[in-house]
Design an enzyme around this catalytic site. Structure first.
Site, PDB file in Angstrom:
ATOM      1  N   ASP A   1      18.178  37.945  53.472  1.00 15.24           N
ATOM      2  CA  ASP A   1      18.022  38.196  54.907  1.00 15.24           C
ATOM      3  C   ASP A   1      19.287  37.692  55.608  1.00 15.24           C
ATOM      4  O   ASP A   1      19.515  36.482  55.694  1.00 15.24           O
ATOM      5  CB  ASP A   1      16.787  37.468  55.450  1.00 15.24           C
ATOM      6  CG  ASP A   1      15.480  38.085  54.956  1.00 15.24           C
ATOM      7  OD1 ASP A   1      15.511  38.809  53.935  1.00 15.24           O
ATOM      8  OD2 ASP A   1      14.432  37.828  55.573  1.00 15.24           O
TER       9      ASP A   1
ATOM     10  N   LYS B   1      11.205  44.631  58.957  1.00 18.09           N
ATOM     11  CA  LYS B   1      10.594  43.321  58.791  1.00 18.09           C
ATOM     12  C   LYS B   1      10.415  42.672  60.150  1.00 18.09           C
ATOM     13  O   LYS B   1      11.381  42.483  60.892  1.00 18.09           O
ATOM     14  CB  LYS B   1      11.434  42.420  57.890  1.00 18.09           C
ATOM     15  CG  LYS B   1      10.831  41.013  57.721  1.00 18.09           C
ATOM     16  CD  LYS B   1      11.595  40.179  56.714  1.00 18.09           C
ATOM     17  CE  LYS B   1      11.064  38.750  56.660  1.00 18.09           C
ATOM     18  NZ  LYS B   1      11.770  37.926  55.644  1.00 18.09           N
TER      19      LYS B   1
ATOM     20  N   LYS C   1      15.473  43.675  60.423  1.00 15.54           N
ATOM     21  CA  LYS C   1      14.581  42.552  60.690  1.00 15.54           C
ATOM     22  C   LYS C   1      14.701  42.143  62.151  1.00 15.54           C
ATOM     23  O   LYS C   1      15.799  42.032  62.690  1.00 15.54           O
ATOM     24  CB  LYS C   1      14.925  41.380  59.770  1.00 15.54           C
ATOM     25  CG  LYS C   1      14.054  40.141  59.959  1.00 15.54           C
ATOM     26  CD  LYS C   1      14.414  39.081  58.930  1.00 15.54           C
ATOM     27  CE  LYS C   1      13.701  37.762  59.202  1.00 15.54           C
ATOM     28  NZ  LYS C   1      14.062  36.717  58.217  1.00 15.54           N
TER      29      LYS C   1
END
Length: 223
Positions: free
Chosen positions: A95, A184, A156
């Site tokens: 991430d 996400k 994300k």
């Protein structure tokens, strides 16, 4: 309690432990919970990746870590080294916080090259952390397009340090991405209702430290 036709939440969840005081014992506990509940992954700080990989060897949850966290302002060389080391230690999902300063300054080529290098050099699932609370609509669209063109696997919503996931935010990402990548949602997800609302809006992964509590709320008897 969720309706019977609702999806199982566990495979959506990245069981997240990103507090600065995290200890090896806490990492072990989160890994045990990730395996017990069948979460998609356990998300830990880079220093804990090797331990998490050893504990989850041969088990279904992946090991996720964060790169350039939480500000995204590391140099590209540092981010790439961090990502490669994390991969060597056993992380299969990364991430990555994008460089928001470059985005605000219109330095699109630098963002693209950085994210593309991370995707190409590691060969891992890259989730681009956008920190949506700090971006206007035009900046968000540009960031998404740059990251998708660079080859990321997910967009994300946030680190969780600058506001959390919202249904509207996920819908915006879904409208921009049109199914090209996963989405996400992360930050402030504490209840099954929140989780299902985010999934209904288009989220395909949920980052939360409350995964066990969310599942336990589902199994609690109705009042």
């Amino acid at each position: 309690m969720a309706a019977p036709d609702r999806p199982n939440l566990a495979p959506f969840i990245d069981h997240t432990l990103l507090i600065p005081t995290a200890t090896p014992d806490q990492v072990a506990h989160y890994c045990h919970e990730a395996d017990r509940f069948g979460f998609a992954s356990v998300c830990v700080l880079p220093v804990h990746v090797r331990q998490a990989r050893e504990l989850l060897q041969g088990k279904s949850p992946a090991v996720t870590t964060v790169i350039g966290f939480p500000l995204g302002a590391n140099t590209s060389a540092v981010k790439l080294y961090e990502a490669q080391e994390a991969t060597d230690h056993g992380a299969s999902e990364l991430d990555v916080v994008i460089n928001l300063g470059w985005l605000k300054a219109g330095e699109c080529d630098r963002i693209y090259k950085e994210m593309a290098a991370l995707c190409e050099e590691t060969g891992q699932c890259i989730k681009a952390i956008l920190e949506m609370a700090l971006l206007n609509d035009a900046e968000l669209k540009l960031a998404c397009e740059l990251c998708m063109d660079a080859g990321v696997t997910f967009l994300k919503t946030s680190t969780g340090w600058q506001g959390g996931a919202t249904v509207d935010g996920v819908r915006r990402l879904q409208a921009i991405s049109q199914g090209r990548v996963g989405i996400k949602a992360a930050g402030g997800i504490r209840t099954p209702d929140q989780a299902y609302a985010l999934i209904d809006a288009g989220a395909t992964r949920l980052g939360t430290s409350r995964g066990p509590s969310i599942l336990q709320q589902l199994s609690a008897p109705d009042e």
